[in-house]
Scaffold this motif. Structure first.
Motif, mmCIF file in Angstrom:
data_model
loop_
_atom_site.group_PDB
_atom_site.id
_atom_site.type_symbol
_atom_site.label_atom_id
_atom_site.label_comp_id
_atom_site.label_asym_id
_atom_site.label_seq_id
_atom_site.Cartn_x
_atom_site.Cartn_y
_atom_site.Cartn_z
ATOM 1 N N GLY A 106 1.700 7.557 1.014
ATOM 2 C CA GLY A 106 0.456 8.729 0.955
ATOM 3 C C GLY A 106 -0.220 9.103 3.169
ATOM 4 O O GLY A 106 -0.258 8.374 3.759
ATOM 5 N N VAL A 122 1.121 -0.894 0.177
ATOM 6 C CA VAL A 122 0.005 -0.037 0.163
ATOM 7 C C VAL A 122 1.026 0.955 0.035
ATOM 8 O O VAL A 122 1.781 1.401 1.199
ATOM 9 N N ALA A 164 -4.802 3.024 -3.440
ATOM 10 C CA ALA A 164 -3.205 2.157 -4.064
ATOM 11 C C ALA A 164 -2.201 1.465 -3.797
ATOM 12 O O ALA A 164 -1.637 1.483 -2.266
ATOM 13 N N MET A 165 -2.034 0.836 -4.987
ATOM 14 C CA MET A 165 -0.827 -0.048 -4.500
ATOM 15 C C MET A 165 0.177 0.237 -5.409
ATOM 16 O O MET A 165 0.065 1.253 -6.075
ATOM 17 N N ARG A 166 1.265 -0.492 -5.288
ATOM 18 C CA ARG A 166 2.578 -0.025 -5.799
ATOM 19 C C ARG A 166 2.514 -0.120 -7.671
ATOM 20 O O ARG A 166 3.739 0.306 -8.454
ATOM 21 N N ASP A 184 -0.069 0.254 -8.597
ATOM 22 C CA ASP A 184 -0.399 2.173 -9.304
ATOM 23 C C ASP A 184 -1.780 1.885 -9.908
ATOM 24 O O ASP A 184 -2.936 2.398 -10.349
ATOM 25 N N LEU A 215 -5.950 0.933 -8.172
ATOM 26 C CA LEU A 215 -6.732 2.132 -7.103
ATOM 27 C C LEU A 215 -8.024 0.489 -6.962
ATOM 28 O O LEU A 215 -8.840 0.592 -7.571
ATOM 29 N N ARG A 271 3.754 4.935 5.146
ATOM 30 C CA ARG A 271 3.014 4.630 4.343
ATOM 31 C C ARG A 271 3.306 6.515 3.657
ATOM 32 O O ARG A 271 3.243 7.486 4.315
ATOM 33 N N ALA A 279 -0.732 4.340 -0.848
ATOM 34 C CA ALA A 279 -1.097 5.576 -0.150
ATOM 35 C C ALA A 279 -2.586 5.049 -0.023
ATOM 36 O O ALA A 279 -3.376 4.684 -0.708
ATOM 37 N N ARG A 323 -10.437 4.361 -1.573
ATOM 38 C CA ARG A 323 -9.761 4.018 -2.720
ATOM 39 C C ARG A 323 -7.775 3.711 -1.645
ATOM 40 O O ARG A 323 -7.546 4.192 -0.980
ATOM 41 N N LEU A 373 -6.517 7.002 0.650
ATOM 42 C CA LEU A 373 -7.906 7.885 -0.199
ATOM 43 C C LEU A 373 -8.777 7.647 0.352
ATOM 44 O O LEU A 373 -9.210 7.155 1.212
#
Length: 66
Positions: free
Chosen positions: A62, A29, A38-40, A42, A44, A60, A31, A36, A33
């Motif tokens: 994010g 992980v 956000a994974m490494r 890209d 979501l 993290r 970020a 959602r 949101l």
């Protein structure tokens, strides 16, 4: 193996079920949101409201946004 047994196995290895359809590795992980993750790679992925804080741990990049 039943789903509950699988989930307890993965939970002890830094995995978390963030949605009915998704189990993620918390080490990937980047970020968290509002709705959602956000994974490494890209991706979501949708996240349930009650799971946001469990994903937004230390380290993290994010920020947790509400």
């Amino acid at each position: 193996m039943e789903l509950s047994a699988c989930l307890s196995f993965y939970r002890s290895r830094r995995f978390l079920r963030v949605h009915r359809s998704h189990i993620i590795n918390l080490d990937h992980v980047v970020a968290v949101l509002r709705d959602r993750v956000a994974m490494r790679d890209d991706a979501l992925l949708p996240i349930r409201r009650g799971r946001r804080r469990k994903c937004a741990g230390p380290g993290r990049t994010g920020a947790l946004k509400s």
